[in-house]
Design a protein around this motif. Structure first.
Motif, PDB file in Angstrom:
ATOM      1  N   ASN A   7       5.189 -41.161   2.396  1.00 15.93           N
ATOM      2  CA  ASN A   7       4.513 -42.457   2.233  1.00 15.93           C
ATOM      3  C   ASN A   7       3.559 -42.453   1.043  1.00 15.93           C
ATOM      4  O   ASN A   7       3.437 -43.448   0.329  1.00 15.93           O
ATOM      5  CB  ASN A   7       3.758 -42.848   3.510  1.00 15.93           C
ATOM      6  N   GLU A   8       2.881 -41.330   0.825  1.00 13.03           N
ATOM      7  CA  GLU A   8       1.972 -41.230  -0.315  1.00 13.03           C
ATOM      8  C   GLU A   8       2.756 -41.273  -1.634  1.00 13.03           C
ATOM      9  O   GLU A   8       2.304 -41.885  -2.606  1.00 13.03           O
ATOM     10  CB  GLU A   8       1.154 -39.939  -0.245  1.00 13.03           C
ATOM     11  N   VAL A   9       3.921 -40.648  -1.651  1.00 13.50           N
ATOM     12  CA  VAL A   9       4.769 -40.669  -2.841  1.00 13.50           C
ATOM     13  C   VAL A   9       5.206 -42.099  -3.117  1.00 13.50           C
ATOM     14  O   VAL A   9       5.143 -42.579  -4.255  1.00 13.50           O
ATOM     15  CB  VAL A   9       5.989 -39.739  -2.683  1.00 13.50           C
ATOM     16  N   LYS A  10       5.629 -42.801  -2.093  1.00  8.68           N
ATOM     17  CA  LYS A  10       6.081 -44.188  -2.236  1.00  8.68           C
ATOM     18  C   LYS A  10       4.953 -45.061  -2.797  1.00  8.68           C
ATOM     19  O   LYS A  10       5.162 -45.874  -3.694  1.00  8.68           O
ATOM     20  CB  LYS A  10       6.543 -44.710  -0.877  1.00  8.68           C
ATOM     21  N   ALA A  12       2.361 -43.963  -4.528  1.00 11.13           N
ATOM     22  CA  ALA A  12       1.993 -43.462  -5.858  1.00 11.13           C
ATOM     23  C   ALA A  12       2.914 -43.991  -6.946  1.00 11.13           C
ATOM     24  O   ALA A  12       2.507 -44.096  -8.105  1.00 11.13           O
ATOM     25  CB  ALA A  12       2.013 -41.935  -5.862  1.00 11.13           C
ATOM     26  N   LEU A  13       4.135 -44.356  -6.592  1.00  9.37           N
ATOM     27  CA  LEU A  13       5.090 -44.834  -7.588  1.00  9.37           C
ATOM     28  C   LEU A  13       4.610 -46.105  -8.287  1.00  9.37           C
ATOM     29  O   LEU A  13       5.061 -46.419  -9.380  1.00  9.37           O
ATOM     30  CB  LEU A  13       6.466 -45.055  -6.960  1.00  9.37           C
ATOM     31  N   GLY A  14       3.672 -46.801  -7.689  1.00 12.79           N
ATOM     32  CA  GLY A  14       3.139 -48.022  -8.290  1.00 12.79           C
ATOM     33  C   GLY A  14       1.840 -47.806  -9.051  1.00 12.79           C
ATOM     34  O   GLY A  14       1.338 -48.721  -9.686  1.00 12.79           O
ATOM     35  N   LYS A  15       1.278 -46.588  -8.979  1.00 12.29           N
ATOM     36  CA  LYS A  15      -0.002 -46.316  -9.638  1.00 12.29           C
ATOM     37  C   LYS A  15       0.159 -45.157 -10.623  1.00 12.29           C
ATOM     38  O   LYS A  15       0.469 -44.034 -10.216  1.00 12.29           O
ATOM     39  CB  LYS A  15      -1.068 -45.932  -8.600  1.00 12.29           C
ATOM     40  N   PRO A  16      -0.045 -45.408 -11.918  1.00 11.63           N
ATOM     41  CA  PRO A  16       0.073 -44.332 -12.906  1.00 11.63           C
ATOM     42  C   PRO A  16      -0.911 -43.206 -12.618  1.00 11.63           C
ATOM     43  O   PRO A  16      -2.038 -43.437 -12.180  1.00 11.63           O
ATOM     44  CB  PRO A  16      -0.279 -45.015 -14.231  1.00 11.63           C
ATOM     45  N   GLY A  17      -0.467 -41.993 -12.832  1.00  6.16           N
ATOM     46  CA  GLY A  17      -1.326 -40.834 -12.630  1.00  6.16           C
ATOM     47  C   GLY A  17      -0.511 -39.585 -12.356  1.00  6.16           C
ATOM     48  O   GLY A  17       0.718 -39.593 -12.378  1.00  6.16           O
ATOM     49  N   ALA A  35       8.612 -42.393 -13.126  1.00  5.79           N
ATOM     50  CA  ALA A  35       8.007 -41.342 -12.322  1.00  5.79           C
ATOM     51  C   ALA A  35       8.952 -40.151 -12.282  1.00  5.79           C
ATOM     52  O   ALA A  35      10.161 -40.314 -12.127  1.00  5.79           O
ATOM     53  CB  ALA A  35       7.730 -41.843 -10.909  1.00  5.79           C
ATOM     54  N   ALA A  36       8.400 -38.953 -12.447  1.00  6.59           N
ATOM     55  CA  ALA A  36       9.239 -37.756 -12.482  1.00  6.59           C
ATOM     56  C   ALA A  36       8.552 -36.596 -11.782  1.00  6.59           C
ATOM     57  O   ALA A  36       7.324 -36.486 -11.776  1.00  6.59           O
ATOM     58  CB  ALA A  36       9.538 -37.375 -13.927  1.00  6.59           C
ATOM     59  N   SER A  54      13.968 -37.607 -11.632  1.00  8.90           N
ATOM     60  CA  SER A  54      13.228 -38.843 -11.416  1.00  8.90           C
ATOM     61  C   SER A  54      12.784 -38.939  -9.961  1.00  8.90           C
ATOM     62  O   SER A  54      13.563 -38.655  -9.047  1.00  8.90           O
ATOM     63  CB  SER A  54      14.125 -40.037 -11.753  1.00  8.90           C
ATOM     64  N   ALA A  55      11.559 -39.371  -9.764  1.00  8.42           N
ATOM     65  CA  ALA A  55      11.039 -39.527  -8.400  1.00  8.42           C
ATOM     66  C   ALA A  55      11.722 -40.674  -7.678  1.00  8.42           C
ATOM     67  O   ALA A  55      11.677 -40.759  -6.454  1.00  8.42           O
ATOM     68  CB  ALA A  55       9.535 -39.751  -8.439  1.00  8.42           C
ATOM     69  N   LYS A  56      12.369 -41.542  -8.433  1.00 10.21           N
ATOM     70  CA  LYS A  56      13.089 -42.653  -7.813  1.00 10.21           C
ATOM     71  C   LYS A  56      14.461 -42.214  -7.315  1.00 10.21           C
ATOM     72  O   LYS A  56      15.058 -42.881  -6.485  1.00 10.21           O
ATOM     73  CB  LYS A  56      13.209 -43.809  -8.806  1.00 10.21           C
ATOM     74  N   LEU A  57      14.942 -41.083  -7.817  1.00 10.40           N
ATOM     75  CA  LEU A  57      16.247 -40.561  -7.405  1.00 10.40           C
ATOM     76  C   LEU A  57      16.150 -39.294  -6.560  1.00 10.40           C
ATOM     77  O   LEU A  57      17.057 -38.993  -5.792  1.00 10.40           O
ATOM     78  CB  LEU A  57      17.110 -40.270  -8.645  1.00 10.40           C
ATOM     79  N   VAL A  58      15.067 -38.550  -6.729  1.00  9.24           N
ATOM     80  CA  VAL A  58      14.893 -37.273  -6.018  1.00  9.24           C
ATOM     81  C   VAL A  58      13.762 -37.439  -5.011  1.00  9.24           C
ATOM     82  O   VAL A  58      12.635 -37.774  -5.379  1.00  9.24           O
ATOM     83  CB  VAL A  58      14.559 -36.136  -7.020  1.00  9.24           C
ATOM     84  N   SER A  59      14.062 -37.198  -3.756  1.00  6.75           N
ATOM     85  CA  SER A  59      13.056 -37.352  -2.703  1.00  6.75           C
ATOM     86  C   SER A  59      12.047 -36.201  -2.756  1.00  6.75           C
ATOM     87  O   SER A  59      12.267 -35.190  -3.414  1.00  6.75           O
ATOM     88  CB  SER A  59      13.729 -37.362  -1.328  1.00  6.75           C
ATOM     89  N   LEU A  60      10.959 -36.363  -2.031  1.00  7.50           N
ATOM     90  CA  LEU A  60       9.940 -35.325  -1.949  1.00  7.50           C
ATOM     91  C   LEU A  60      10.540 -34.031  -1.399  1.00  7.50           C
ATOM     92  O   LEU A  60      10.300 -32.950  -1.945  1.00  7.50           O
ATOM     93  CB  LEU A  60       8.776 -35.802  -1.066  1.00  7.50           C
ATOM     94  N   ALA A  61      11.336 -34.134  -0.351  1.00  8.81           N
ATOM     95  CA  ALA A  61      11.952 -32.942   0.248  1.00  8.81           C
ATOM     96  C   ALA A  61      12.874 -32.248  -0.747  1.00  8.81           C
ATOM     97  O   ALA A  61      12.866 -31.014  -0.863  1.00  8.81           O
ATOM     98  CB  ALA A  61      12.724 -33.327   1.507  1.00  8.81           C
ATOM     99  N   SER A  62      13.668 -33.028  -1.493  1.00  8.47           N
ATOM    100  CA  SER A  62      14.571 -32.445  -2.487  1.00  8.47           C
ATOM    101  C   SER A  62      13.794 -31.797  -3.618  1.00  8.47           C
ATOM    102  O   SER A  62      14.170 -30.733  -4.114  1.00  8.47           O
ATOM    103  CB  SER A  62      15.502 -33.512  -3.066  1.00  8.47           C
TER     104      SER A  62
END
Length: 160
Positions: A7-10, A12-17, A35-36, A54-62
């Motif tokens: 949920n934090e990753v999701k 974070a995808l909208g906030k640069p950092g 995001a990467a 890419s964080a949009k293609l690779v999940s946190l677990a992956s």
């Protein structure tokens, strides 16, 4: 390890950092929305980052699994993952392709269009027959010497 949640990753995808998951795993979000996942590593005393996708293609677990795999390869197997990646890229490009790309990139730098054409013609005549189809990463100093040895003695200016 494992400070971030899905949920934090999701969010974070909208906030640069830059968001740290721990053990070198980083989520980097830029201002344009990209995001990467990056893994900060150290190999032979040199620190560098490896892209994990890419964080949009690779999940946190992956991303965590890829990071663990990369750390194991570096620590236990002693592999240099960045050098392997560079070698793979270099193997995909032949000498001819690299030379033609360089010629095109430097089009505006030639003293004249004739000079650029002469440079390319010289490569066509002397270098491409022996080196043209070889992957850039496989070319050795011996290959270069063999390719230009004849022209070097007959036409030193061209050999240079």
């Amino acid at each position: 390890m494992g400070k971030l949640t899905a949920n934090e990753v999701k969010a974070a995808l909208g906030k640069p950092g830059t968001y740290q998951d721990g053990d070198g795993l980083i989520l980097k979000v830029d201002r344009r929305g990209g995001a990467a996942w990056r893994l900060r590593i150290q190999h032979q005393g040199k620190r560098s980052d490896i892209g994990l996708g890419s964080a949009k293609l690779v999940s946190l677990a992956s991303a965590r699994a890829k990071a663990a795999e990369a750390r194991k390869a570096i620590r236990e197997d002693g592999r240099d993952l960045l050098a392997e990646k560079r070698k793979t890229k270099a193997a995909a490009v032949t000498f001819r392709e690299a030379a033609l790309a360089l010629h095109k990139a430097r089009e505006h730098q030639w003293a004249s269009s004739k000079h650029g054409s002469q440079w390319l013609a010289t490569l066509e005549t002397y270098a491409f027959p022996t080196l043209g189809k070889k992957p850039v990463g496989d070319i050795t100093a011996g290959d270069i010497i063999a390719a230009i040895a004849e022209v070097w003695t007959a036409k030193p200016e061209t050999g240079r």
